[in-house]
Write an enzyme that holds these catalytic residues in place. Sequence first.
Site, PDB file in Angstrom:
ATOM      1  N   HIS A 379       0.795  -1.229   0.000  1.00  0.00           N
ATOM      2  CA  HIS A 379       0.000   0.000   0.000  1.00  0.00           C
ATOM      3  C   HIS A 379       0.828   1.280   0.000  1.00  0.00           C
ATOM      4  O   HIS A 379       0.260   2.366  -0.085  1.00  0.00           O
ATOM      5  CB  HIS A 379      -0.943   0.032   1.205  1.00  0.00           C
ATOM      6  CG  HIS A 379      -2.156  -0.827   1.037  1.00  0.00           C
ATOM      7  ND1 HIS A 379      -3.304  -0.402   0.404  1.00  0.00           N
ATOM      8  CD2 HIS A 379      -2.402  -2.109   1.399  1.00  0.00           C
ATOM      9  CE1 HIS A 379      -4.196  -1.367   0.399  1.00  0.00           C
ATOM     10  NE2 HIS A 379      -3.669  -2.423   0.997  1.00  0.00           N
ATOM     11  N   LYS A 569      -8.853  13.895   3.666  1.00  0.00           N
ATOM     12  CA  LYS A 569      -7.946  12.755   3.713  1.00  0.00           C
ATOM     13  C   LYS A 569      -7.016  12.944   4.895  1.00  0.00           C
ATOM     14  O   LYS A 569      -6.924  14.036   5.459  1.00  0.00           O
ATOM     15  CB  LYS A 569      -7.142  12.621   2.411  1.00  0.00           C
ATOM     16  CG  LYS A 569      -6.536  13.940   1.912  1.00  0.00           C
ATOM     17  CD  LYS A 569      -5.828  13.777   0.586  1.00  0.00           C
ATOM     18  CE  LYS A 569      -6.787  13.621  -0.577  1.00  0.00           C
ATOM     19  NZ  LYS A 569      -6.837  12.279  -1.132  1.00  0.00           N
ATOM     20  N   ARG A 570      -6.337  11.877   5.283  1.00  0.00           N
ATOM     21  CA  ARG A 570      -5.419  12.000   6.411  1.00  0.00           C
ATOM     22  C   ARG A 570      -4.489  13.180   6.205  1.00  0.00           C
ATOM     23  O   ARG A 570      -3.981  13.382   5.106  1.00  0.00           O
ATOM     24  CB  ARG A 570      -4.576  10.725   6.562  1.00  0.00           C
ATOM     25  CG  ARG A 570      -5.326   9.500   7.034  1.00  0.00           C
ATOM     26  CD  ARG A 570      -5.995   9.702   8.369  1.00  0.00           C
ATOM     27  NE  ARG A 570      -5.055   9.920   9.438  1.00  0.00           N
ATOM     28  CZ  ARG A 570      -4.751   9.030  10.366  1.00  0.00           C
ATOM     29  NH1 ARG A 570      -5.318   7.840  10.351  1.00  0.00           N
ATOM     30  NH2 ARG A 570      -3.907   9.318  11.328  1.00  0.00           N
ATOM     31  N   LYS A 675     -14.504   8.226  -5.227  1.00  0.00           N
ATOM     32  CA  LYS A 675     -15.827   8.525  -4.652  1.00  0.00           C
ATOM     33  C   LYS A 675     -16.335   9.870  -5.158  1.00  0.00           C
ATOM     34  O   LYS A 675     -17.511  10.012  -5.508  1.00  0.00           O
ATOM     35  CB  LYS A 675     -15.747   8.501  -3.117  1.00  0.00           C
ATOM     36  CG  LYS A 675     -15.479   7.127  -2.542  1.00  0.00           C
ATOM     37  CD  LYS A 675     -14.974   7.169  -1.108  1.00  0.00           C
ATOM     38  CE  LYS A 675     -14.394   5.821  -0.708  1.00  0.00           C
ATOM     39  NZ  LYS A 675     -13.615   5.863   0.527  1.00  0.00           N
TER      40      LYS A 675
END
Length: 842
Positions: A379, A569-570, A675
Site C-alpha cells: 500500500h 484525507k489524512r 468517490k
Amino acid sequence: MSAIPQSDHDRRKQISVRGIAEFHNVAEVMKTFNRHLHFTLVKDRNVATPRDYYFALAHTVRDHLTGRWIRTQQSWYNKDPKRIYYLSLEYYMGRSLTNTMINLGIQSECDEALYQLGLDIEELEELEEDAGLGNGGLGRLAACFLDSMATVGLAAYGYGIRYEYGIFAQRIKNGEQIEEPDDWLRYGSPWEKARPEFALPVNFYGRVEETPKGKKWVDTQIVFAMPYDNPIPGFKNNVVNTLRLWAAKSPVSFNLRFFNDGDYIQAVLDRTFAENISKVLYPNDNFFEGKELRLKQEYFMVAATLQDIVRRFKASKFGSRDAVRTNFDIFPDKVAIQLNDTHPSLAIPELMRILVDIEGLSWDKAWDVTTRTCAYTNHTVLPEALERWPCSMLDYLLPRHLQIIYEINMQHLQAVEKKWPGDWDRMRRMSLVEEYGEKRINMAHLCIVGSHAVNGVAALHSDILKKEVYDFYEMMPEKFQNKTNGITPRRWLLLCNPGLSDVIAEKIGENWIVHLEELAKLKQFAKDPGFMRAVQTVKAENKMRLATLLNEEYGIQINAASMFDIQVKRIHEYKRQLLNCLHIITLYNRIKRNPTAPFVPRTIMIGYHMAKKIIKLICAVGHVINSDPIVGDKLKVIYLENYRVTLAEKIIPAADLSEQISTAGTEASGTGNMKFMLNGALTIGTLDGANVEMMEEMGRENIFIFGMTVDEVEDLKRRGYNAWDYYNRNPELKQCIDQIQGGFFSPGNPDEFKDIANMLMHHDRFLLFADFDSYIKCQEAVSALYLNQAEWTSKAIMNIASSGKFSSDRTISEYARQIWGVEPCWDKLPDPSESAPLDVKK
C-alpha cells in the site's frame, strides 16, 4: 419520539431504485419491530428512547439477514469451494443499518413501516455508531472489498481485530485537535454475534526446545482470542459472508505465584493485561511505530485466524460428512490468504510453524504450500511507513517465528547467491534481515519472498513498486501484478446519493449497481439539457443539505451557490494539505488587494485527523478569513471536525471540486478520488496514484491536472530542490510564507507557525513550492469553468460516466481470477424462506 408532521411527499421521495413497499412486507416489519422492542429490549412505547427504536429496527433488519447468513455458510460447506481469507488489521466499516437494508432490498418496507409507526427512519439511522476500526484508505478499502466479495459470490471471510476503541473521536478546541476515546461499543452492537465456543489460544514469549520430533515452542503465555462474527451481505443475491473480529480474553487459569502469596485480588487484576491487546486501534496511517503492543496485535490476529483457517480446511466436506481432511498438498487449492499490507505478514512464518511443527510436513513441502497460499498487497513505498521489527523484540515475544524467518532468509539468500554469485551488495539489499544499526526484519521483504503474488494498488504505484524493489522484481518478475483499487457503488452512490442514483436509474436502468461499467451509457447524455438539469438539481439539493448541516455543526453560514472545494484525507505532508492552505491564503490576499474584482465564491473544506500543527494553521487561517467582513461570503474555510465514513457520505455527494494534490509518486492509489468522481465532482490533481487512470478513463479535458510528473519530481530531487528560488521568484508565494512566519494568522503568538514556514523553506521532501505556480494557475482555470455551469455539468456527467473501472467489484474480480484462482459468480443463492436451513459446521 414525535410523529412526523410532513406530508407523504415532503417526508421522503420514494426513489425508483428502492422499489415499492408491499403491504404484507410492511405489516411484517411492523410486527417484528414491535416484537423486538418488547422481547429483545424489554421496553414499551411509553418508556422507549430513540436509541431503543434504533436497536429494534436493527434487530428487525438482522432477522432478514440471519437465514441468508446460515444458508450461505451451509452452501459453502456443501459446495466446498476455494475460500478466500482477507487479513487486515483495519476495517473502516462505518454504519451498517442503511447499507444492510439496501443490500437486502428491504429499505422501502422499513421506511414505510416506521412512518406508519410515527417514527423517522433517518433520525434512527443517525443514532448508529460508526464502526471506525481503521485509519483511512487501507481500512476503508478492506470494507469495500468485503462488500464486493459478497456481491460477486465469493466464499470469502474477513479477519481482523475487534478494537474496543476505534479511531479516536476528534474535537477541535481553540483551533487545536483534542482526541477523545471512540467508545463505539458502549451501547453494544446489534450486528455482531459473539462466539465464545470458538475461542482459540494464542501463545506469546516462552522458548524453543529441541525434541526428537523437531522444534517445540514451550513455556508460553496464553491469551484467548474470542471471535465476534459480523454479517456482510452481498447486493440482492442472498449471499451473506462473515467478518470475524477477534477480541483478547484472559485465560481462566491464574498466575500461581500470586496464589502462593495469597494475593487472589492481584491475580484477577493482572488478567486485564492480556485483554489490552484488542483494546485500541493504533492511530497511525503511513507511519511505522515499533511498539510491542502493536506487534502483539499483529500476531494475535494472525495466530487466531490461521488456527481457524486450518480447522475449517480440515472440517470441510470431503467424501463423507465427518471425514477430516489431512492432505495439505491441496491446501493452496482450497485456501487463499490475502495480506492487506505488511501488518498481517506474520501469517507467513506462523503458517510455516503450523505445517512443520504441528502437522509434521517437511520444510520444503511446507514452504511450497505457504507461498502458493499467501499473496501480498503493498500500500505504500514511503520509507517511514515500512514495517521493520527489531530482532530482539521478535526473539523475546515470538522466538520460534524469528528462527523460521532466519531459515526463510537463509534459503532465500542461497537462491540469490546461486543466481548472482559473489554479488554481496545485492544479497545485503535483498536480505530479510537488516544488519545496519539495530538488527531488524524487513516485513515487506518477508511478504515478497513468502507470497506467490505481490500487487500494487494503481498502475503507477505498481510500476514504482517494481523500481523500489527492483532486485526482487528482477529475480521473480512473475510475482508482480497491479490491482487498481476500487470502491463499492452500493455505499458510495446508491446509499449516500439516492437523488443521483434515481436520476441515473431513470436513464439507463439499475444494472449499473452491480456492473458499474454500464455508467458509460450516460456519456451520450453529457450534453442533454434535461439530464444536465436533473444532475444540477441533485447537486444543488445535496449542497443545500450539507450547508444546513455545517451551519448546525459549526455555526458558519455558507453560500450554497459557492463552489464546494473539498479535501478530505489524512493530514500528511505528502498529501499536501499545506499546498491547499497556501492557495486559500493567496485567494484571501487577492480579495483584500482588490475587493471589487470579480471572484468566484468558494467554500473550502479540509478534514481528517493528526498532524496537529497543520490543523491549527488551517483553523487559524479559516478564523481570519471567516471573520473578515471584506471577504463576506466570497470565501469560507471550514475544518471538518471528526471526519469519518458517515460524514463522508454527506460531504462527497455535495462536492463540486475534489482536491487530489499529492506529490507525484507518493500516493499509492487514493480511493476518495474515485468517490468524488462517481458523485459528479471534478478533480484537481497531480498525475499520481489512480488520478492517472481516472484521467485515461474520462479524458484529460474533464480533469484539472497540474504539477510535476513522477520523472520530473525525481529529476528535481537529483538536481537539488531549493525552496528559496521559488520563494524569491513568486511574490504571492512569498507573501503567504511571510504571513505564516510573521504571525499574521496567530497575532496572540507570532511564533506559532514558524516551524511550518521553516519546514517549507528548508526541509520539504514533498516540494510544495515547485508545484505552487502550476496549482494556482490550474485553480484559476477551475474558477473560470465554474462560471459556465453548463460546461461544468457536462464534464461532471463525463466523470460519472467514466467511473465504471473504479468499482471494487472489478478490482475483486481481478484478484479472484489472477491471484486467488477462482471465478466470480453473480448468481443468486436460493432464498432462505424457500426451505428450512440445515445444520452447518461454522
